[in-house]
Design a protein around this motif. Sequence first.
Motif, PDB file in Angstrom:
ATOM      1  N   VAL A 122       0.820  -1.210   0.000  1.00  0.00           N
ATOM      2  CA  VAL A 122       0.000   0.000   0.000  1.00  0.00           C
ATOM      3  C   VAL A 122       0.858   1.267   0.000  1.00  0.00           C
ATOM      4  CG1 VAL A 122      -1.985  -1.103   1.138  1.00  0.00           C
ATOM      5  CG2 VAL A 122      -0.286   0.084   2.529  1.00  0.00           C
ATOM      6  N   CYS A 123       0.298   2.299  -0.636  1.00  0.00           N
ATOM      7  CA  CYS A 123       0.877   3.636  -0.584  1.00  0.00           C
ATOM      8  C   CYS A 123      -0.182   4.602  -0.057  1.00  0.00           C
ATOM      9  CB  CYS A 123       1.306   4.112  -1.976  1.00  0.00           C
ATOM     10  SG  CYS A 123       2.676   3.202  -2.683  1.00  0.00           S
ATOM     11  N   ILE A 124       0.270   5.651   0.580  1.00  0.00           N
ATOM     12  CA  ILE A 124      -0.628   6.704   1.049  1.00  0.00           C
ATOM     13  C   ILE A 124      -0.695   7.784  -0.025  1.00  0.00           C
ATOM     14  CG2 ILE A 124      -0.925   8.534   2.763  1.00  0.00           C
ATOM     15  CD1 ILE A 124       0.498   6.703   4.773  1.00  0.00           C
ATOM     16  N   GLN A 125      -1.916   8.121  -0.426  1.00  0.00           N
ATOM     17  CA  GLN A 125      -2.073   9.159  -1.458  1.00  0.00           C
ATOM     18  C   GLN A 125      -2.077  10.539  -0.808  1.00  0.00           C
ATOM     19  OE1 GLN A 125      -5.338   8.626  -4.199  1.00  0.00           O
ATOM     20  NE2 GLN A 125      -4.978  10.617  -5.181  1.00  0.00           N
ATOM     21  N   ILE A 126      -1.187  11.386  -1.289  1.00  0.00           N
ATOM     22  CA  ILE A 126      -1.023  12.734  -0.742  1.00  0.00           C
ATOM     23  C   ILE A 126      -1.703  13.740  -1.669  1.00  0.00           C
ATOM     24  CG2 ILE A 126       0.672  14.466   0.010  1.00  0.00           C
ATOM     25  CD1 ILE A 126       0.920  11.810   1.493  1.00  0.00           C
ATOM     26  N   ASN A 127      -2.504  14.590  -1.093  1.00  0.00           N
ATOM     27  CA  ASN A 127      -3.140  15.659  -1.881  1.00  0.00           C
ATOM     28  C   ASN A 127      -2.195  16.860  -1.876  1.00  0.00           C
ATOM     29  OD1 ASN A 127      -4.745  17.535  -3.124  1.00  0.00           O
ATOM     30  ND2 ASN A 127      -6.527  17.195  -1.828  1.00  0.00           N
ATOM     31  N   ILE A 128      -1.235  16.818  -2.791  1.00  0.00           N
ATOM     32  CA  ILE A 128      -0.132  17.788  -2.724  1.00  0.00           C
ATOM     33  C   ILE A 128      -0.551  19.152  -3.258  1.00  0.00           C
ATOM     34  CG2 ILE A 128       1.028  17.329  -4.941  1.00  0.00           C
ATOM     35  CD1 ILE A 128       2.745  17.495  -1.501  1.00  0.00           C
ATOM     36  N   SER A 129      -1.513  19.183  -4.163  1.00  0.00           N
ATOM     37  CA  SER A 129      -1.954  20.476  -4.694  1.00  0.00           C
ATOM     38  C   SER A 129      -3.001  21.124  -3.786  1.00  0.00           C
ATOM     39  CB  SER A 129      -2.552  20.306  -6.091  1.00  0.00           C
ATOM     40  OG  SER A 129      -1.821  19.422  -6.884  1.00  0.00           O
ATOM     41  N   ALA A 130      -3.339  20.462  -2.666  1.00  0.00           N
ATOM     42  CA  ALA A 130      -4.390  20.949  -1.763  1.00  0.00           C
ATOM     43  C   ALA A 130      -5.651  21.295  -2.562  1.00  0.00           C
ATOM     44  CB  ALA A 130      -3.921  22.153  -0.949  1.00  0.00           C
ATOM     45  N   ASP A 131      -5.984  20.396  -3.502  1.00  0.00           N
ATOM     46  CA  ASP A 131      -7.127  20.596  -4.372  1.00  0.00           C
ATOM     47  C   ASP A 131      -8.301  19.822  -3.786  1.00  0.00           C
ATOM     48  OD1 ASP A 131      -9.043  20.421  -6.351  1.00  0.00           O
ATOM     49  OD2 ASP A 131      -7.588  20.167  -7.974  1.00  0.00           O
ATOM     50  N   ALA A 132      -9.352  20.528  -3.430  1.00  0.00           N
ATOM     51  CA  ALA A 132     -10.488  19.888  -2.746  1.00  0.00           C
ATOM     52  C   ALA A 132     -11.161  18.832  -3.620  1.00  0.00           C
ATOM     53  CB  ALA A 132     -11.497  20.948  -2.321  1.00  0.00           C
ATOM     54  N   ARG A 133     -11.015  18.947  -4.946  1.00  0.00           N
ATOM     55  CA  ARG A 133     -11.647  17.958  -5.826  1.00  0.00           C
ATOM     56  C   ARG A 133     -10.842  16.673  -5.904  1.00  0.00           C
ATOM     57  NH1 ARG A 133     -11.314  21.201 -11.019  1.00  0.00           N
ATOM     58  NH2 ARG A 133      -9.409  21.706  -9.907  1.00  0.00           N
ATOM     59  N   ALA A 135      -8.519  13.457  -4.494  1.00  0.00           N
ATOM     60  CA  ALA A 135      -8.401  12.598  -3.316  1.00  0.00           C
ATOM     61  C   ALA A 135      -7.017  12.779  -2.694  1.00  0.00           C
ATOM     62  CB  ALA A 135      -8.619  11.155  -3.720  1.00  0.00           C
ATOM     63  N   GLY A 136      -6.881  12.258  -1.507  1.00  0.00           N
ATOM     64  CA  GLY A 136      -5.569  12.291  -0.864  1.00  0.00           C
ATOM     65  C   GLY A 136      -5.641  13.011   0.460  1.00  0.00           C
ATOM     66  N   ILE A 137      -4.699  12.704   1.338  1.00  0.00           N
ATOM     67  CA  ILE A 137      -4.700  13.384   2.630  1.00  0.00           C
ATOM     68  C   ILE A 137      -3.720  14.549   2.602  1.00  0.00           C
ATOM     69  CG2 ILE A 137      -5.313  11.259   3.858  1.00  0.00           C
ATOM     70  CD1 ILE A 137      -2.388  11.534   5.042  1.00  0.00           C
ATOM     71  N   ALA A 138      -3.946  15.483   3.492  1.00  0.00           N
ATOM     72  CA  ALA A 138      -3.075  16.650   3.577  1.00  0.00           C
ATOM     73  C   ALA A 138      -1.668  16.203   3.970  1.00  0.00           C
ATOM     74  CB  ALA A 138      -3.616  17.624   4.618  1.00  0.00           C
ATOM     75  N   PRO A 139      -0.647  16.839   3.409  1.00  0.00           N
ATOM     76  CA  PRO A 139       0.727  16.467   3.742  1.00  0.00           C
ATOM     77  C   PRO A 139       0.999  16.464   5.252  1.00  0.00           C
ATOM     78  CG  PRO A 139       0.719  17.990   1.891  1.00  0.00           C
ATOM     79  CD  PRO A 139      -0.703  17.869   2.349  1.00  0.00           C
ATOM     80  N   SER A 140       0.362  17.371   5.965  1.00  0.00           N
ATOM     81  CA  SER A 140       0.614  17.458   7.411  1.00  0.00           C
ATOM     82  C   SER A 140       0.125  16.217   8.168  1.00  0.00           C
ATOM     83  CB  SER A 140      -0.059  18.703   7.979  1.00  0.00           C
ATOM     84  OG  SER A 140      -1.451  18.618   7.747  1.00  0.00           O
ATOM     85  N   GLN A 141      -0.758  15.435   7.548  1.00  0.00           N
ATOM     86  CA  GLN A 141      -1.285  14.252   8.246  1.00  0.00           C
ATOM     87  C   GLN A 141      -0.595  12.951   7.834  1.00  0.00           C
ATOM     88  OE1 GLN A 141      -5.459  14.321   7.389  1.00  0.00           O
ATOM     89  NE2 GLN A 141      -5.744  16.317   8.357  1.00  0.00           N
ATOM     90  N   ALA A 142       0.301  13.050   6.867  1.00  0.00           N
ATOM     91  CA  ALA A 142       0.867  11.834   6.277  1.00  0.00           C
ATOM     92  C   ALA A 142       1.713  11.036   7.270  1.00  0.00           C
ATOM     93  CB  ALA A 142       1.700  12.195   5.058  1.00  0.00           C
ATOM     94  N   SER A 143       2.501  11.740   8.042  1.00  0.00           N
ATOM     95  CA  SER A 143       3.421  11.047   8.929  1.00  0.00           C
ATOM     96  C   SER A 143       2.680  10.218   9.986  1.00  0.00           C
ATOM     97  CB  SER A 143       4.343  12.092   9.546  1.00  0.00           C
ATOM     98  OG  SER A 143       4.896  11.620  10.709  1.00  0.00           O
ATOM     99  N   ALA A 144       1.635  10.787  10.572  1.00  0.00           N
ATOM    100  CA  ALA A 144       0.853  10.059  11.582  1.00  0.00           C
ATOM    101  C   ALA A 144       0.138   8.861  10.960  1.00  0.00           C
ATOM    102  CB  ALA A 144      -0.149  10.999  12.244  1.00  0.00           C
ATOM    103  N   LEU A 145      -0.426   9.052   9.764  1.00  0.00           N
ATOM    104  CA  LEU A 145      -1.117   7.933   9.115  1.00  0.00           C
ATOM    105  C   LEU A 145      -0.123   6.818   8.773  1.00  0.00           C
ATOM    106  CD1 LEU A 145      -3.704   6.666   8.014  1.00  0.00           C
ATOM    107  CD2 LEU A 145      -3.324   7.885   5.863  1.00  0.00           C
ATOM    108  N   ALA A 146       1.047   7.208   8.289  1.00  0.00           N
ATOM    109  CA  ALA A 146       2.063   6.208   7.940  1.00  0.00           C
ATOM    110  C   ALA A 146       2.432   5.374   9.166  1.00  0.00           C
ATOM    111  CB  ALA A 146       3.299   6.884   7.364  1.00  0.00           C
ATOM    112  N   ALA A 147       2.623   6.019  10.287  1.00  0.00           N
ATOM    113  CA  ALA A 147       3.002   5.291  11.501  1.00  0.00           C
ATOM    114  C   ALA A 147       1.907   4.304  11.907  1.00  0.00           C
ATOM    115  CB  ALA A 147       3.290   6.274  12.633  1.00  0.00           C
ATOM    116  N   SER A 148       0.646   4.704  11.778  1.00  0.00           N
ATOM    117  CA  SER A 148      -0.413   3.787  12.194  1.00  0.00           C
ATOM    118  C   SER A 148      -0.614   2.654  11.182  1.00  0.00           C
ATOM    119  CB  SER A 148      -1.722   4.534  12.485  1.00  0.00           C
ATOM    120  OG  SER A 148      -2.134   5.244  11.359  1.00  0.00           O
ATOM    121  N   LEU A 149      -0.411   2.914   9.901  1.00  0.00           N
ATOM    122  CA  LEU A 149      -0.551   1.846   8.889  1.00  0.00           C
ATOM    123  C   LEU A 149       0.554   0.815   9.015  1.00  0.00           C
ATOM    124  CD1 LEU A 149      -1.644   3.292   5.462  1.00  0.00           C
ATOM    125  CD2 LEU A 149      -2.886   3.003   7.581  1.00  0.00           C
ATOM    126  N   ALA A 150       1.746   1.289   9.361  1.00  0.00           N
ATOM    127  CA  ALA A 150       2.896   0.379   9.429  1.00  0.00           C
ATOM    128  C   ALA A 150       2.656  -0.712  10.472  1.00  0.00           C
ATOM    129  CB  ALA A 150       4.167   1.165   9.736  1.00  0.00           C
TER     130      ALA A 150
END
Length: 231
Positions: A122-133, A135-150
């Motif tokens: 699995v990969c975590i999809q990052i919404n890097i353009s901060a485009d509401a349309r 998908a993806g999570i905000a970059p600021s939340q990626a690290s916490a999600l990664a730790a819990s998925l691992a």
Amino acid sequence: MSDLHERFRHVHNRIADAEKRFGRVPDSVRLVAVTKTWPVDVIRAAIQLGQLDFGENYVQEGLDKIRELNNPSLDWHFIGRLQSNKAKDIAEHFTWVHSVTSFDHAQRLARFRTALRRPLNVCIQINISADARKAGIAPSQASALAASLAALPNLHLRGLMALPEVEADFSRQRNIFSQVRKLFDQICAEGLNLDTLSMGMSDDLEAAIAEGATLVRVGTALFGTRVTPPP
Ligand SMILES: *Cc1c(COP(=O)(O)O)cnc(C)c1O
């Protein structure tokens, strides 16, 4: 040489040129052929050319093709929007999911991937353009999600995926991909062992490779313009 053969050769050359130009290890970028809307005959022809990684966006369309081809040598990458009620089908039939955006989705995937099989990549999809349309999570939340998925069983967290807004200017493309790369480096520095940066498509794969992509997802440049509307 068939058109398809010619286009595959062209994309392979683009990847090899970018690896060389940006000091990347030769053959370090994996090509996923995105076959959404294309029939199985086209996929069979691509397999004949040696392609074994395929990406699909729609669960039912993907499942139909996976069942029809029934070829254990293939890797099927789910790259579309995840829906909770499809988690079982995805976990049972795909080998990769690039579009995880929540712990809830990941937990469902983990539950339906039986422990008898290799873990689901699995990969975590990052919404890097901060485009509401998008998908993806905000970059600021990626690290916490990664730790819990691992920590979840039956999943192997491989890295990050990004699908930025189409951008014509090369240096702007690079700038966006470099933000994903920095996030990736940060999460690795926090102790997770990631090896996959899934970014770059037909129009921006060179910029993605320049910024460390290890996997590019290419549709149009291999198969031509999609004519069938998505289901
Ligand atoms: C359709 C799609 C691609 C391929 O895009 P092309 O521009 O046709 O190469 C790659 N990634 C995702 C997530 C897609 O939906």
